[in-house]
Design an enzyme around this catalytic site. Sequence first.
Site, short mmCIF file in Angstrom:
data_model
loop_
_atom_site.label_atom_id
_atom_site.label_comp_id
_atom_site.label_asym_id
_atom_site.label_seq_id
_atom_site.Cartn_x
_atom_site.Cartn_y
_atom_site.Cartn_z
N MET A 99 -2.08 4.01 1.57
CA MET A 99 -2.93 5.19 1.71
C MET A 99 -3.98 5.00 2.79
O MET A 99 -4.39 5.94 3.47
CB MET A 99 -3.61 5.50 0.38
CG MET A 99 -4.53 6.70 0.44
SD MET A 99 -5.36 7.05 -1.12
CE MET A 99 -6.24 8.54 -0.63
N HIS A 256 6.68 -2.87 -0.95
CA HIS A 256 5.45 -2.19 -0.55
C HIS A 256 4.28 -3.19 -0.52
O HIS A 256 3.53 -3.25 0.45
CB HIS A 256 5.16 -1.05 -1.52
CG HIS A 256 4.09 -0.13 -1.04
ND1 HIS A 256 4.20 0.62 0.11
CD2 HIS A 256 2.87 0.18 -1.58
CE1 HIS A 256 3.11 1.34 0.28
NE2 HIS A 256 2.29 1.10 -0.73
#
Length: 276
Positions: A99, A256
């Site tokens: 993000m 990730h």
Amino acid sequence: MPFITNKSGKESVDIFYEDYGKGQPVILIHGWPLSSKAWEQQRWKLVEEDYRCIAYDRRGFGRSSAPWNSYDYSSLASDLNELINQLDLEDVVIVGFSMGGGEVVRYLTNYGSNKISKAALVSSIIPLVKQKDDNPNGVPEEDIQGILDALQSNRVSFLKDFHKNFYNYEDNKDKITEQNLHYDWQIASNASPRATIQAAIAWADTDFRPELENVDVPTLIVHGDADNIVPIETSGNQAAKSIANNRFEIIKNGPHGLNLTHADELNTILIDFLKS
């Protein structure tokens, strides 16, 4: 404890940060739904390599204050801008994880690169998470809505399992322990419930493709080819095609959360980029 206060929006927000080392400043921007603690394996390396390492908690997460509204990327980028201005920083490298890549791009869009020397996008959501007709490899709308519904109905239970996929846990048990998962769950579950949902809406809905032309500094892009949270096809591959001056590093079998599973490899890539 060190805080800066951002009074530029509708609500005054206190942003917690930690500042270690001397030298060129490197600002670490964490991913969702964690805090600056996620950068543990990068901080010591940056300080050891004679960089000034600054990591802060996004509003609503960690020790920063949690307003009810204003989790859009322009508000988030204003916190980064206040941190840079109030600490009187120049020649800054901004590093966004997941993000946090959005803050990097929106900062450059809204404030320019006068104080920025380089940027890095690590496992970043840039440029677009959601599946669309012109972004077929993105995350389907129903999957994103499923996340939002789960956060609304039983947030802590959802977060309990989320990080198994974050790290591809079944494939990386030699690198990730159950204690690591519990640590992340503790951090994430203690974040503001409202911030957790509103920040998810921001990373899911924001299309940064028109803004990539504003990334006018040398940029490192690092992504794992086994990322199950932010698929490389919709993120790293696209970012590398649209950011003019970039270095694209693909970490084989990287999930990730490669900042932990592949910390040494990421650190080597990051330091080499900083010194180049």
